[in-house]
Structure formats: structure tokens, C-alpha cells
Motif scaffolding. Sequence first.
Motif, mmCIF file in Angstrom:
data_model
loop_
_atom_site.group_PDB
_atom_site.id
_atom_site.type_symbol
_atom_site.label_atom_id
_atom_site.label_comp_id
_atom_site.label_asym_id
_atom_site.label_seq_id
_atom_site.Cartn_x
_atom_site.Cartn_y
_atom_site.Cartn_z
ATOM 1 N N GLY A 76 59.501 52.255 43.686
ATOM 2 C CA GLY A 76 58.527 53.312 44.241
ATOM 3 C C GLY A 76 57.666 52.660 44.918
ATOM 4 N N PRO A 77 56.544 53.200 45.329
ATOM 5 C CA PRO A 77 55.592 52.638 46.082
ATOM 6 C C PRO A 77 55.026 51.294 45.563
ATOM 7 C CG PRO A 77 54.900 54.651 45.812
ATOM 8 C CD PRO A 77 55.913 54.612 44.940
ATOM 9 N N SER A 78 54.959 50.222 46.126
ATOM 10 C CA SER A 78 54.659 48.905 45.535
ATOM 11 C C SER A 78 53.397 48.033 46.497
ATOM 12 C CB SER A 78 55.613 48.005 45.289
ATOM 13 O OG SER A 78 56.627 48.664 44.135
ATOM 14 N N THR A 79 52.482 47.630 45.629
ATOM 15 C CA THR A 79 51.439 46.720 46.366
ATOM 16 C C THR A 79 51.258 45.459 45.473
ATOM 17 O OG1 THR A 79 50.077 48.538 47.169
ATOM 18 C CG2 THR A 79 49.140 46.292 46.972
ATOM 19 N N LEU A 80 51.775 44.426 46.043
ATOM 20 C CA LEU A 80 51.814 43.010 45.434
ATOM 21 C C LEU A 80 50.412 42.559 45.277
ATOM 22 C CD1 LEU A 80 54.877 41.390 47.269
ATOM 23 C CD2 LEU A 80 54.856 42.392 44.970
ATOM 24 N N VAL A 81 49.819 42.032 44.263
ATOM 25 C CA VAL A 81 48.596 41.532 44.175
ATOM 26 C C VAL A 81 48.844 40.138 43.655
ATOM 27 C CG1 VAL A 81 46.328 41.861 43.137
ATOM 28 C CG2 VAL A 81 47.757 43.875 43.639
ATOM 29 N N TRP A 82 48.330 39.101 44.197
ATOM 30 C CA TRP A 82 48.275 37.802 43.672
ATOM 31 C C TRP A 82 47.132 36.943 43.783
ATOM 32 C CZ3 TRP A 82 50.460 39.378 48.014
ATOM 33 C CH2 TRP A 82 50.364 38.602 49.266
ATOM 34 N N GLY A 83 46.801 35.791 43.295
ATOM 35 C CA GLY A 83 45.590 34.926 43.411
ATOM 36 C C GLY A 83 44.539 35.092 42.320
ATOM 37 N N GLY A 84 43.350 34.651 42.604
ATOM 38 C CA GLY A 84 42.448 34.448 41.569
ATOM 39 C C GLY A 84 42.727 33.223 40.721
ATOM 40 N N GLU A 85 42.143 33.025 39.779
ATOM 41 C CA GLU A 85 42.024 31.682 39.034
ATOM 42 C C GLU A 85 43.369 31.620 38.301
ATOM 43 O OE1 GLU A 85 39.868 30.165 34.864
ATOM 44 O OE2 GLU A 85 38.442 30.866 36.682
ATOM 45 N N ASP A 86 43.881 32.457 37.606
ATOM 46 C CA ASP A 86 45.143 32.377 37.027
ATOM 47 C C ASP A 86 45.496 33.826 36.556
ATOM 48 O OD1 ASP A 86 43.366 33.356 35.031
ATOM 49 O OD2 ASP A 86 43.637 31.537 33.578
ATOM 50 N N ILE A 87 46.726 34.028 35.949
ATOM 51 C CA ILE A 87 47.116 35.209 35.668
ATOM 52 C C ILE A 87 46.316 36.187 34.752
ATOM 53 C CG2 ILE A 87 48.801 34.706 33.871
ATOM 54 C CD1 ILE A 87 49.805 37.156 36.325
ATOM 55 N N VAL A 88 45.780 35.506 34.003
ATOM 56 C CA VAL A 88 44.811 36.299 32.971
ATOM 57 C C VAL A 88 43.630 36.905 33.875
ATOM 58 C CG1 VAL A 88 43.242 35.945 31.011
ATOM 59 C CG2 VAL A 88 45.452 34.951 31.020
ATOM 60 N N ALA A 89 43.013 36.031 34.784
ATOM 61 C CA ALA A 89 41.849 36.454 35.400
ATOM 62 C C ALA A 89 42.556 37.815 36.607
ATOM 63 C CB ALA A 89 41.396 35.316 36.175
ATOM 64 N N LEU A 90 43.629 37.570 36.955
ATOM 65 C CA LEU A 90 43.920 38.723 37.891
ATOM 66 C C LEU A 90 44.482 39.941 37.092
ATOM 67 C CD1 LEU A 90 45.355 39.201 40.600
ATOM 68 C CD2 LEU A 90 47.609 38.245 39.765
ATOM 69 N N SER A 91 44.842 39.942 35.840
ATOM 70 C CA SER A 91 45.186 40.930 34.922
ATOM 71 C C SER A 91 43.827 41.533 34.578
ATOM 72 C CB SER A 91 45.849 40.504 33.752
ATOM 73 O OG SER A 91 47.039 40.090 34.043
ATOM 74 N N LYS A 92 42.697 40.834 34.367
ATOM 75 C CA LYS A 92 41.645 41.603 33.819
ATOM 76 C C LYS A 92 41.082 42.357 35.305
ATOM 77 C CE LYS A 92 40.168 38.120 30.503
ATOM 78 N NZ LYS A 92 39.049 37.238 29.925
ATOM 79 N N GLU A 93 41.106 41.545 36.526
ATOM 80 C CA GLU A 93 40.611 42.239 37.503
ATOM 81 C C GLU A 93 41.259 43.592 37.947
ATOM 82 O OE1 GLU A 93 37.890 43.030 40.655
ATOM 83 O OE2 GLU A 93 37.886 41.088 39.170
ATOM 84 N N MET A 94 42.650 43.558 37.730
ATOM 85 C CA MET A 94 43.459 44.712 38.087
ATOM 86 C C MET A 94 43.278 45.866 37.022
ATOM 87 S SD MET A 94 44.220 43.928 40.984
ATOM 88 C CE MET A 94 44.894 45.290 41.147
ATOM 89 N N SER A 95 43.170 45.493 35.688
ATOM 90 C CA SER A 95 42.797 46.428 34.680
ATOM 91 C C SER A 95 41.595 47.125 34.993
ATOM 92 C CB SER A 95 42.954 45.910 33.197
ATOM 93 O OG SER A 95 44.010 45.145 33.003
ATOM 94 N N LYS A 96 40.565 46.267 35.289
ATOM 95 C CA LYS A 96 39.333 46.925 35.485
ATOM 96 C C LYS A 96 39.362 47.819 36.716
ATOM 97 C CE LYS A 96 36.399 45.098 38.329
ATOM 98 N NZ LYS A 96 35.495 44.452 39.296
ATOM 99 N N TRP A 97 39.850 47.513 37.733
ATOM 100 C CA TRP A 97 40.123 48.499 38.845
ATOM 101 C C TRP A 97 41.041 49.611 38.550
ATOM 102 C CZ3 TRP A 97 37.533 48.878 43.096
ATOM 103 C CH2 TRP A 97 36.947 47.564 43.697
#
Length: 172
Positions: A76-97
Motif C-alpha cells: 500500500g502507500p508507503s513513506t520510508l523514514v530513517w535517521g535520528g540517533e538510532d532505531i529506538v529514537a526513530l521509533s519514539k519519534e514516529m510513535s509520537k507523530w
Amino acid sequence: MSKFVKEMIISEIESRIGETRDFVVVDSAKLDAITDNNFRLKLHEKGIAALTVKNSLARRAFANAGVEGMEESLQGPSTLVWGGEDIVALSKEMSKWAEEIEDLTIKGGSTEGTSLTSDDVEKLSKSPGRMELIGEIVSRALGPGAQLAGALLGPAGTLAGQIKTISEGEES
């Protein structure tokens, strides 16, 4: 789309992801333009990149780059998101959003070749990050040394105080 154009897009995706191996995939197709633009700008300020991709081209780019575990998330529709300090920080940011914007959904991701479901990303967002873990390890490693130093310095400080008191008494 011609084969030449597809190859150009695939090489562009490869050049953008570079050596990154940790990704979160979200569905941002339902966002209006203003919300999507604000979302991307806020991510960019935190050193996180977002790229909306055609799934078949992204799969080929990931295969060429040696990234595994993204097949399940790229539906389905996909947007790739990467970067930040590590995968945990990225997961926290995406969960917040995902909590802030109801039309944004986390589809899954990948870390070091391991496929992540949306539940896995949510669990990762609740775990401590890299710097928190390093701080915890350092404090645990230094704890016994600090206790030993305190035990050694305590009696020595008392003895030094007594010697100083005696020496001041002899002078007068």
C-alpha cells in the motif's frame, strides 16, 4: 514508466538511503499537504528523512543495497523514514507523530535485517535509547568504584582532621 526512468529512481533511492539499515515505514497518504509538509519539516529538524516511494521500486533498491526485512511493510502507500540517533529514537519519534496525527499510521520497519511489525515499532518506542543504555552501563560500572573510594577516603579524612587538630594544638 520506462525501464530507464525506473532505474534512475532506484539509484536515487539507493543514494538517499546510503548505508542506513534502520527504517520505519508509515502510511502518510491520508495527510493533507500542509500537515504532511509540517510533519516532514519537523522530522528534518531532528535529522530524520522521509521519502514516499513506489513499493516495487523501493524493494528493488533495498535488494540492491542489501537491506532485508522490508517486504511485509511495503504494502500500500508507503513513506520510508530513517535517521535520528538510532532505531529506538526513530521509533519514539514516529510513535509520537502517529499519536498526534490520526491519519498517520505506522506500518512496520526493519532494523539490521530484521523485519518489524507496527507493534514491534511501538514496543521499541517504549524501550530506552542508546544514550540512556550507555549512561546506565557507565553508572553501574562506576558505582562500586565510587563506593570503594568513599570507604577509603572517609577514614583518611577523619585521620587527617585529627592530625591537623593535634598539630594546631601543639603550635599554641
